[in-house]
Design an enzyme around this catalytic site. Structure first.
Site, mmCIF file in Angstrom:
data_model
loop_
_atom_site.group_PDB
_atom_site.id
_atom_site.type_symbol
_atom_site.label_atom_id
_atom_site.label_comp_id
_atom_site.label_asym_id
_atom_site.label_seq_id
_atom_site.Cartn_x
_atom_site.Cartn_y
_atom_site.Cartn_z
ATOM 1 C CG HIS A 209 2.160 39.165 79.752
ATOM 2 N ND1 HIS A 209 1.157 38.119 79.825
ATOM 3 C CD2 HIS A 209 3.043 39.076 80.578
ATOM 4 C CE1 HIS A 209 1.468 37.469 80.850
ATOM 5 N NE2 HIS A 209 2.617 38.011 81.201
ATOM 6 C CG ASN B 24 -0.076 34.469 84.074
ATOM 7 O OD1 ASN B 24 -0.108 35.093 83.140
ATOM 8 N ND2 ASN B 24 1.200 34.285 84.592
#
Length: 493
Positions: free
Chosen positions: A59, A132
């Site tokens: 990320h 997500n």
């Protein structure tokens, strides 16, 4: 002498001393070598060398914005969380979007899951919901997470992502078949962060005021509609503007086109978990909506861009162990691993006092700051006065425990050991992947097959290809047959 812009503000060194010349370094005579005594030059260069902090292992590339969450439906029968206790109540939020596998310098328009991490600045502390844009994930046990990420990252020798590594790991992780089907399908490359859903993905626990426990899954449905890119569209966009998703989010909010999502939850009474046909705590599986319908909770709106991307997006720290009363963990093994791993990653990247940074501080709590006995360490800004003790209990009216658990206790039994997850009636690695495939239109299936074959055909080992093909055959015979034929055709070209 160059013309200077008139201003009442005086440029200073880090220590606050006025800077006489910010255009020319001090030298030994005109045109001579630089002088070590030029404190401003040395400080400026030294600080520049230290501007970058370690990037996130996953990320790393992210965008973010501030906004609010507004409750639209009564859920007090399921949770005692204060920020959810009144219809119409608003709570400030910060939402960070991200790609997962690539580095900070990667492109936005790539085939990759997207992080969807929400920080709720509640009056009972910050609540972090880390998810997500897919309701499932590739693995179900955190002990496999470092291996999975290593297989998706740049190869140590070639310095780039290698299909051999990607598909070799998936060949040995049959539980990834469901998420691979998501990733390689039409939603694998969102057109923008505004045009995708967000999911808590994990199973969490809600507890109401009577102590009743429920297991929940979060679904943030985009109000802009789902829009995605084909592989060809994404490749073109990534070449034209690697920052496409960041640009879109920034410009939309600056124009006043504020993106929003509607939050729904699936709610399972805790007593039903043990006999449910799937393991409800398996991150590779969904709960079918026919079993547990979506129930609306509220609306999330983004309406303010950060003033400084580094300070507010790069230094934003989310941890799924940041719960508030009425919300807690479940036995989800991946969630349990992340309760430690996320916070530890931020202690490494940002330091032990990262929660004192403005974007991470619990600004809505009484007093506007955390109240505990944490002291010292790098960059400590909250060390207390001579009257504050750094131990507990004490006789000086320091903060004390509430004796009120945030959530209901989880029942445990059996022996310690490295156990596989308990099997439920429908627990296999392929059933839900097949269900997802059968839901697709013929056009969606064709694009899915092409995306999978495009990567799998590049694998150099026949045994790795065969292992992966077996997973698609197990999910659905038509699925497996079509992938196999497409891979063969590409390899024969």
């Amino acid at each position: 002498m160059s013309k200077r812009v008139l201003t009442s503000r005086i440029l200073t060194t880090e220590a606050g001393a006025p800077v006489a010349d910010n255009q020319n370094s001090a030298t030994a005579g005109v045109g001579g070598p630089l002088l070590l005594q030029d404190q401003h030059l040395l400080e400026k260069l030294a600080r520049f060398n230290r501007e970058r902090i370690p990037e996130r292992v996953v990320h790393a590339r992210g965008s973010g914005a501030y906004g609010y969450f507004e409750v639209t439906d009564d859920v007090t029968g399921f949770t005692k969380a204060d920020f959810l206790n009144t219809v119409g109540k608003r709570t400030e939020v910060f939402l960070r979007f991200s790609t997962v596998a690539d580095s900070l310098g990667g492109a936005d328009a790539v085939r990759d899951p997207r992080g969807f991490a929400v920080k709720f600045y509640t009056e009972e502390g910050n609540y972090d919901l880390v998810g997500n844009n897919t309701p499932v994930f590739f693995i179900k046990d955190p002990i496999k997470f470092p291996d999975f990420i290593h297989s998706q990252k740049r190869d140590p020798f070639t310095g780039k992502q290698e299909p051999d590594n990607v598909w070799d790991f998936w060949a040995h992780a049959p539980e990834a078949t469901h998420q691979v089907t998501w990733l390689m399908g039409d939603r694998g490359i969102p057109a923008s962060y505004r045009h995708m859903n967000g999911y808590g993905s994990h199973t969490y626990q809600w507890t109401n005021a009577d102590g009743e426990a429920f297991f929940v899954k979060y679904h943030f449905k985009t109000n802009q509609g789902i829009r995605s890119l084909s592989s060809e569209q994404a490749a073109e966009l990534a070449g034209k503007d690697p920052n496409s998703h960041q640009t879109d989010l920034l410009q939309a909010i600056e124009r006043g086109v504020n993106p929003s999502w509607t939050l729904y939850v699936q709610i399972m009474p805790a007593a039903e978990a043990a006999e449910y046909r799937f393991n409800p705590f398996d991150l590779t599986k969904v709960w079918p909506h026919a079993d547990y319908p979506l129930q609306r909770v509220g609306r999330l709106v983004l309406d303010r861009n950060p003033d400084n991307v580094f300070a507010e997006v790069e230094q934003a720290a989310f941890s799924p162990n940041n719960f508030v009363p009425g919300i807690g963990p479940s036995p989800d093994k991946m969630l349990q691993g992340r309760l430690f791993a996320y916070a530890d990653a931020h202690r490494y990247r940002l330091g032990v006092n990262h929660t004192q940074l403005p974007v991470n501080a619990p600004k809505a709590v009484p007093g506007g700051a955390a109240d505990n006995y944490g002291r010292d360490g790098f960059m400590a800004t909250r060390n207390g006065s001579r009257h504050d003790k750094n131990y507990e209990p004490n006789s000086y009216q320091g903060p004390a425990q509430t004796d009120a658990a945030l959530s209901a206790p989880l029942a445990v039994s059996g022996y310690t050991g490295a156990h596989a997850a308990p099997a439920h009636v429908k627990d296999d690695d392929f059933f839900q992947a097949g269900e997802l495939y059968r839901l697709m239109s013929e056009e969606e299936k064709s694009r899915l097959i092409a995306n999978i074959a495009g990567g799998l055909s590049q694998v150099t080992r026949d045994d790795v290809i065969e292992k992966n093909l077996a997973h698609f055959h197990a999910a659905d015979e038509d699925y497996g047959r079509r992938v196999e034929e497409a891979v063969r055709a590409l390899r024969e070209d």
